[in-house]
Motif scaffolding. Sequence first.
Motif, short mmCIF file in Angstrom:
data_model
loop_
_atom_site.label_atom_id
_atom_site.label_comp_id
_atom_site.label_asym_id
_atom_site.label_seq_id
_atom_site.Cartn_x
_atom_site.Cartn_y
_atom_site.Cartn_z
N GLY A 349 -13.15 -17.16 125.70
CA GLY A 349 -13.73 -15.83 125.68
C GLY A 349 -14.07 -15.33 127.08
N MET A 350 -14.67 -16.19 127.93
CA MET A 350 -15.02 -15.79 129.29
C MET A 350 -13.75 -15.56 130.12
N ASN A 351 -12.73 -16.40 129.91
CA ASN A 351 -11.48 -16.21 130.66
C ASN A 351 -10.86 -14.84 130.36
N ARG A 352 -10.84 -14.48 129.08
CA ARG A 352 -10.27 -13.18 128.71
C ARG A 352 -11.16 -12.03 129.19
N PHE A 353 -12.47 -12.25 129.17
CA PHE A 353 -13.41 -11.24 129.65
C PHE A 353 -13.17 -10.94 131.14
N ILE A 354 -12.95 -12.00 131.93
CA ILE A 354 -12.70 -11.82 133.37
C ILE A 354 -11.36 -11.11 133.60
N LYS A 355 -10.33 -11.51 132.82
CA LYS A 355 -9.04 -10.84 132.94
C LYS A 355 -9.14 -9.35 132.63
N ALA A 356 -9.99 -9.02 131.61
CA ALA A 356 -10.17 -7.62 131.25
C ALA A 356 -10.93 -6.87 132.35
N LEU A 357 -11.88 -7.54 132.99
CA LEU A 357 -12.60 -6.90 134.10
C LEU A 357 -11.65 -6.53 135.24
N GLU A 358 -10.62 -7.34 135.45
CA GLU A 358 -9.65 -7.04 136.51
C GLU A 358 -8.90 -5.75 136.24
N GLY A 359 -8.83 -5.34 134.96
CA GLY A 359 -8.13 -4.11 134.62
C GLY A 359 -8.94 -2.85 134.84
N ASP A 360 -10.22 -2.99 135.18
CA ASP A 360 -11.07 -1.81 135.44
C ASP A 360 -11.56 -1.88 136.87
N PRO A 361 -10.90 -1.19 137.81
CA PRO A 361 -11.27 -1.29 139.23
C PRO A 361 -12.64 -0.71 139.53
N SER A 362 -13.22 0.04 138.61
CA SER A 362 -14.54 0.62 138.88
C SER A 362 -15.66 -0.40 138.74
N ILE A 363 -15.38 -1.55 138.15
CA ILE A 363 -16.40 -2.60 137.99
C ILE A 363 -16.47 -3.37 139.30
#
Length: 876
Positions: A349-363
């Motif tokens: 879950g954390m691995n996928r959460f981090i990958k998803a964060l990479e898709g939002d450059p505003s974070i």
Amino acid sequence: MSYKSYAQGGQFSTYSIDLPIKAEINEDLRAAGNFAEQMKLSQKYREKWAGSYLTKLNEKSSIERQNRDDNFEFLQNNFKRIYEGEQREFEGRMGELRREQHEAANAEPGFIEKLVPLLIDLAPKALAVVGQMQATKQAETLEKGNVLFKSGGAKFAAAFQSTRDAYREAGTDPEQEAILKGWIAMATPKLDGTPYLQTDVVELLKGNGELAKAYNLMAVQNGMPLVTDYMNKLMDPAGPGHASKFASREEQREYLREQWNNRYAEVFKGQQLHDSNLLKVIDISEKWENAAMHGSDKVWQAKGLEAERTRDIGNIYESHDHPGGLTAGLTEAYYKFYERNKPFGTQEGMNRFIKALEGDPSIGPQNITDVIHRLMDDRGLKPGTKNVGPNIGALVKYRNELLDTQQRQIRQGNQNLTSNQTIGFNKVMNQLASFKTQGEATKHLNGVLHNSDETTFSIEQRKKLNMLASNPKALWQELNPSFNVKHNLSDPLINSQITTAFEKIASEGVIDRAPILLEEAKAQFPVYYRQVLRDNPGMTKEMAVGVAAQNLAKAYHTEGRLKLYNEPGSSNYNPAQPVGTNYDSERIAPSEKGSAARFVKIIEAANADDPQALEKTFFEQNTDSGIQQHYRSLNSTVSKIKAHPDGIMTQGDIALMNDPQITLLAKTTGHSRSQIIDWQGKALLGKDWVGLPADFVATDAEMQQAEGLAKRFMGEQKMRTTESLKFIPIQKAVQSGKAPGYLLNSYSMPLHKARNPAEAQRVGTTGHDTGYREQGTGHAIVMPTEQGAYQAKTLLDENPGLWKEITRSQQTAEYNAGVPGASTTSNHRADIGAGALDLAGPIADALAANPTGEAANWIWERHNGNHWHIEPKRGN
């Protein structure tokens, strides 16, 4: 040879020993000679044996090859004879049986009973022979057909069935031949270049039974690439059959089957197949389809992962709209990831959460830090706790990597900005260096600064450009740096290296005794320095200075410009005195009592008695100096140059230029060295003196004109060209007596004499020549003043071809009086006014519209609508 020995008293009597040494030596020489002869014979034998061996080996190879060919031919012929014999025997037995059967019609019944066992015995043998013959011939035919299909290519093979049908249906031989030729034309050329024989190809079309079935399968197999290549192209990433173009596997499979069937029908044109062949074609189709679908598995997997990633990133973007804020939204999103991926592991879950964060450059890092603190609070962990667990630890690691990436991007951005600023600054400086005048460069620089923004240049670069824009003189010095500034070399370094180099050749203190030598050597040093750098890439500048100084000193010595006196090893060497040179101050400024002083007094007395003494009388300070021979050598050199116009002569060829006597004469009389040499040569050799080339003689008038130009340049400080800058130290050196006057010859403007009386009347005695002639008339283009002549010459030099457009320059009042309609008060008069020129032509029109360079220093007026009247501006 023998030796005799005497025994001591009380011992044996004397005895003699004969040693045949000469005989032994001769025997050894004979044996050595025999051995050498044997070696020669042995070598010849080995060479002969080797050649014979190679010859026999080649003969043996040829015989063996011929034997193999003969054996093979014999074997083939034997098989043929056996086959033909068996065939004749079979036909004979069959004929005999038919004859006996015919006779048996009237024979007794017992004959048939006797014949049947014989037939039963012969029939299997005959059938076996026939079967073997037919099988062999059929195999050869099939092999030939297979070769033709493979050689002909896919299009040739695919057209087999349609061609076979058309060939069989053709009604006439010409029609069949036309069909046959058309089919052969579709074939790919053979690898060996031989043509396809119609007799071979027609067998394919006439085959029946099993041959036809086999040909049918060969045609399909060899024509199948036309189908598979087309299908493979459909499977390209951009092709319509790629998995990315379909919503499901089933849809893709159905599309591929449809395309296969359509393409197969297009290629083979409805060809009918035997059942066994049809099964083989279906098998090929299924194998290709399965391979294509298997290759699409990765695409379908990637599409599934992409769909999941799109969903995951969507969850992150939804966090921005959370009522509790972004931190609460991201924390809630993480827990969704955790629950959704729990079956795949507690950290998935954390691995996928981090990958998803990479898709939002505003974070950014701070947002992630807030989520880390919220998760730590949920777990009851205090701030600063190091062991936060694998999930929060992975988020901390990602936050740190993101910080490193941002800092690296900032540094890279700064480096790119600095690099772009440096490139832009260098570009501006190169553009400024391309301008010929200071005004043009300053105008361009002001424009660049006006159009630039805050980031175009660095603070230091902008500061420097502003300084150069406000100080045109500093700008011009920056664009035209001196040799020392350009190469970052100091005068003390150059002086010390030149001094050391000349002291090695002459003696210690040579530069102190001859300061003019240092000044002269420094003027030539840049040429040697650049040569050293060209020949030795990578050499340090300090080392290059030393090498250049040594090369310069050696050149002075080897070329005869530097002559040594009291040199060690010479006949009159005095160890108590230093090694002298022709540059020593003692020789330039002689003492009051020496021979040089007496020579000076003789010259001064001669000049006082007759100002043209040097032109009439040859003066020689020392009869042993060999100066007369120098003049004769120079005369011979000039004669050769004049006899061969292609020859080139330089001032280095005139060794007399640096002769001490010439130095004394120049210093005493004030004339240039070249003028003195020309006068003294004529006085010495008389009519045999060919004279120096005019370009090598600096006359007194030229010297005066050069001095006037120097005063004007120094007084007004208008250094328009690089040559003007070079002129200053030379002019100072001449005025101080440290340099001879002939150096100024290269800066003087030659005075041209009038070609004829009319020309003299037109120009007058007050006109100053520019060195140009009016086109058509050949009249000299002159100006009333020396300054005006220089400005006119500069204007014509800067604009090639402009001299052809000059229609009028200066005339005397007497000349104007004889010309109808000419004004006697015009600025065109050579004895009044500032001077003027009349021009008509396209170059003049362009300069009048946009006066640049020297043209900007003139007043341009249109007269009579057909020419330009120009005058120098006052103060220029």
